[in-house]
Write a protein that holds these residues in place. Structure first.
Motif: not given
Length: 915
Positions: A34-45
């Protein structure tokens, strides 16, 4: 899609099983805790970010999440909130309706307020179902969306809200900014996508062309460098190429260009016009840019969709991938691209679009001397200034570059640029811009306008003397338009409010007010009332200051915080509370950070130290968010004082250091005096009384002690310090100032009570100290009363009147303890012990650092309300505080209770014995 843990079959997900499982684990964690989270997917085009994002979104939907999915667009990245709007307006259950977003836009003159409204909408949805907000290509997010993304994850960390972003690898780009802002407050995950392994990269060709494809074709993906998009596009292009008999071009864009070469010229031209308009564009806009009726291009549209280059959702056309658009775009000759962008801007405006929609094309296509482009940039800057002043400043800087130096228009554009740069907190750049324009020897009328525009810049930079000099120089010319002359006169009065001769300053202000009233210029009226309020406040004429600031807030409600603080200076806390309630109902037009400053002053005056500290913490964070520091020096001075009262010397020293650091940014005399006094207080606490006296003398050199409103209620501490250092001359001077201040404010109990207290301390006069306590019984300020009772108790002890002394010291001890001033209460207890209080010794009031007992009274109220299901907004309305303050209390409660979600908090509260 296979179930979690199963094999993957989608082309873009070959070799991404581990990354997908990481995202699924975070999705499950948010749903479970029930708590928040953040994810970032990174990479070249083209590396597969979008495909992985889509798979994660599918998993979240399967897990019961309400999903908002959007994509930032390269050519729309300056339109305020355009990126985040795609997340909150689309989907099966949009977080906001289009009408609600329009309503927000009507009030978007405050970024902080707008973000809070968005937070409330998301929080309300998350109260019944976990929420996923996914934004693709965050590197192209518009400034307001970037601002919101840096605030919202932290603001909603106690709700089941997962933020899922994709972005390109940029060391200091928007994606990194968002992650950095959230990293210390909620779980964050960065998923880097590198090249796919050989086995995985070879699969797409077989998926696309079948098992019978020859080795020449199967070897093509090796040139993709592990990037799945070319591996998919090359075989798709081959299917078209083989039909046309053309050879396969080498390199990364082989498949893309091959597919384009097979298209009819009309389709290719249509795609080129679309590429100029952006990844997402309108059919009619592209047709207009082609110079053809829409009906003649239907075949071209059908061909582009059939070739798999465009998607058509019924409202807009979208290139299937950014690289597809870019491959088409870069093949347009540069000179043609520039001309097409300029034409696109004209077409969009002709079609009734807002100037901001045309601006991206203006920035790419306008040439010096293009006055239509300048006009569009000016209008767009005016539209976005309230919500994204930094963007407005950038637009006006570009507009100024497009105007040749010889054109009179340059000075009008420059004036607007100065205003925008100043509002964006870029005061040095604004001053440099203004001075460069002044070097061009503008006409006298333009000279006066530029100096008036620079007035706010110089005031923000604490250059009051330079402001006065420039205003007087412009006024001496005598050719300014009446409204400009009135503004210059008002600015001169404002500058004089920091002068030693406040009588002359008041005369200048009253003259300026008559001029502003006669002309009817609102800006001059606001400036003049502000100046007169500052002058009266600095002169210690609190009733006059209240009249000025009340009149000011009636003209412009944004100045309500100044009126609230003015009420506090006359001990009218009832009116200040009423106005705080009024402000909560009309928060969209308020300056949020200044409202928190007013709330903090209100709480401090009433002895609510925990609330005051929480409010000032939030105020400083909001000022940092908008990059416009106004009250940070004074806030840190107050917080250091509060920490000393509580007995937290380490925190007090940290706040002192922060105040000293921030003083370099805002070195005005009032801030300097406040910091020097705080340094004196710390020096005395460290036993360095000589240094403390020296610091007090430095305060006096900046202007007499009672000149500074923040210090007036602390003059008793300054007098005790002087007496301890045997500097009777300083003590007598301070007492005389306090007495004079009381004479100027005979209807203010705090002022007259402190005046009597100050004189009683210097003269060691028990009768005056008794009178001080009697006067201060009418004061609403408990800490001021407690200090007076403490002084009286000491004097009574010295006079041998032990029972009365015990009563006075006990009263002081109880008041300090009730306010949370533990160190001050402990000092009173030691005095009681020394006087033989014995069995009447009070129990220790020091609060533990962890657990329910560590929470302040306000934190407990907030925790109980949130545990009962209240949102931040509804809890704030009930407690009559800002939602930002509720968030600060809640954050502190979570830390002390070692919980990270509202569910865990509710479980803990329900388990309490007294629940």
């Amino acid at each position: 899609m296979a179930a979690s843990g199963g094999s993957l079959s989608r082309n873009g997900l070959r070799g991404r099983e581990a990354e997908l499982e990481e995202l699924r684990a975070l999705i499950a964690s948010v749903a479970r805790t029930g708590s928040g989270g953040l994810a970032l997917i990174q990479g070249e085009p083209g590396i597969g970010k979008t495909t992985l994002l889509a798979e994660a979104v599918t998993s979240a939907r399967s897990a019961g999440f309400s999903v908002g999915l959007g994509k930032a667009d390269e050519l729309h990245r300056i339109v305020p909130l355009s990126s985040l709007a795609t997340c909150i307006l689309h989907g099966d259950q949009p977080l906001l309706s289009g009408d609600a977003l329009v309503d927000l836009a009507r009030n978007h003159d405050q970024r902080i307020w707008l973000v809070e409204r968005l937070a409330e909408a998301i929080e309300a949805r998350a109260g019944s179902v976990p929420v996923l907000i996914a934004l693709d290509d965050v590197q192209w997010a518009d400034p307001l969306s970037r601002f919101a993304l840096k605030q919202l994850p932290t603001r909603l960390r106690t709700s089941p809200v997962l933020w899922l972003l994709t972005g390109r690898l940029e060391p200091a780009g928007p994606a990194e900014e968002v992650v950095a802002a959230a990293m210390d407050t909620l779980p964050t995950l960065t998923v880097p996508l590198g090249p796919l392994p050989g086995a995985a990269i070879g699969q797409p060709a077989g998926d696309t062309l079948g098992a019978g494809v020859d080795e020449r074709v199967r070897d093509l993906p090796d040139g993709a460098g592990g990037n799945p998009l070319p591996a998919v596009e090359m075989p798709a292009g081959l299917r078209t190429v083989e039909a046309s008999g053309e050879p396969v071009p080498p390199g990364l864009v082989v498949g893309v260009r091959a597919r384009l070469r097979s298209l009819p010229p009309s389709t290719l031209r249509f795609l080129q016009m679309g590429a100029v308009l952006g990844r997402r564009f309108g059919f009619h806009d592209a047709a207009a840019l082609c110079g053809q009726p829409s009906a003649t291009l239907i075949a071209a549209l059908e061909e582009a969709v059939r070739a798999g280059l465009l998607d058509d959702d019924g409202d807009h056309l979208t290139f299937r991938h950014d690289l597809l658009r870019q491959a088409i775009y870069v093949d347009i000759p540069p000179s043609a691209r520039k001309a097409l962008h300029r034409e696109a801007a004209h077409q969009l405006v002709s079609a009734g679009r807002q100037p901001i929609d045309a601006v991206p094309h203006i920035l790419r296509g306008a040439l010096p001397g293009d006055e239509e482009a300048v006009a569009l940039l000016r209008q767009a800057a005016d539209d976005v200034l309230p919500v994204t002043p930094g963007l407005a400043a950038d637009l006006m800087t570009r507009a100024l570059e497009l105007v040749p130096s010889a054109r009179p228009l340059r000075f009008d554009v420059g004036e607007q640029a100065i205003v925008c740069l100043t509002r964006a907190g870029r005061s040095r750049e604004a001053l440099l811009t203004g001075d460069r324009l002044l070097i061009l020897r503008p006409p006298l009328e333009a000279f006066s306008r530029l100096q008036a525009a620079l007035g706010g810049t110089l005031w923000n930079m604490d250059l009051a003397e330079e402001l006065r000099r420039r205003a007087e120089s412009a006024l001496a010319i005598g050719v300014a338009a009446p409204e400009v002359g009135a503004r210059l006169a008002a600015l001169r009065a404002l500058a004089l409010s920091r002068d030693h001769d406040l009588v002359a300053a008041r005369e200048a202000g009253e003259t300026a007010l008559r001029a502003a009233t006669a002309i009817g210029d609102r800006e001059a009226h606001v400036l003049t009332l502000s100046a007169l309020g500052e002058i009266a406040q600095n002169a210690g004429e609190n009733v006059v200051a209240l009249e000025c600031f009340s009149a000011l807030s009636a003209v412009d409600s944004a100045f309500l915080p100044e009126e609230i603080v003015a009420h506090l200076h006359v001990d009218d806390f009832e009116s200040s509370e009423r106005l705080l309630l009024q402000a909560a109902d009309h928060a969209g037009s308020m300056r949020q950070a200044m409202m928190l400053w007013a709330q903090g002053q209100h709480d401090l005056g009433l002895g609510r130290l925990a609330d005051a500290d929480a409010g000032l913490v939030t105020m400083e964070r909001l000022e940092d968010d908008v990059q416009v520091p106004v009250q940070q020096v004074n806030a840190r001075v107050i917080r250091s004082w509060i920490a000393l009262l509580r007995g937290d010397r380490e925190a007090a020293r940290e706040h002192l250091a922060a105040a000293q650091e921030r003083l370099t940014v805002k070195p005005n005399p009032g801030n300097t005096a406040a910091v020097r006094f705080l340094e004196a207080v710390h020096a005395e606490a460290d036993g360095e009384i000589g240094l403390a006296i020296d610091k007090m003398r430095q305060v006096q050199r900046k202007g007499f002690f009672m000149r500074w409103p923040l210090l007036r209620n602390w003059v008793d501490s300054a007098i005790r310090m002087a007496l301890r250092g045997a500097d009777h001359e300083l003590a007598e001077d301070l007492a005389a100032q306090a007495e004079a201040h009381a004479e100027r404010n005979p209807a203010v109990p705090t002022a007259i009570g402190i005046g009597a207290q100050a004189l009683g301390l210097v003269k060691n006069d028990l009768a005056l100290l008794e009178r001080s306590v009697a006067l201060l019984r009418a004061s609403p300020r408990p800490l001021v009363r407690a200090a007076a009772y403490a002084d009286l108790g000491q004097a009574l002890l010295a006079a041998g009147r032990r029972p009365q002394a015990m009563a006075a010291l006990t009263h002081a001890q109880g008041t300090f303890a009730e306010s949370g001033a533990h160190a001050a209460a402990a000092r009173m207890q030691r005095d009681l012990d020394s006087a033989g209080a014995g069995s009447r010794r009070a129990a220790s009031t020091r609060r533990p650092v962890q657990g329910w007992g560590a929470l302040t009274a306000s934190e407990k109220k907030v925790a109980r309300l949130i545990a009962e299901g209240y949102t931040n907004r509804s809890a704030a309305d009930l407690l009559v505080v800002s939602p930002h303050t509720v968030n600060t209390h809640l954050t502190s409660a979570f830390r002390k209770l070692s919980v990270n979600s509202r569910v865990q908090l509710a479980n803990l509260v329900m388990a309490l014995p007294d629940n």
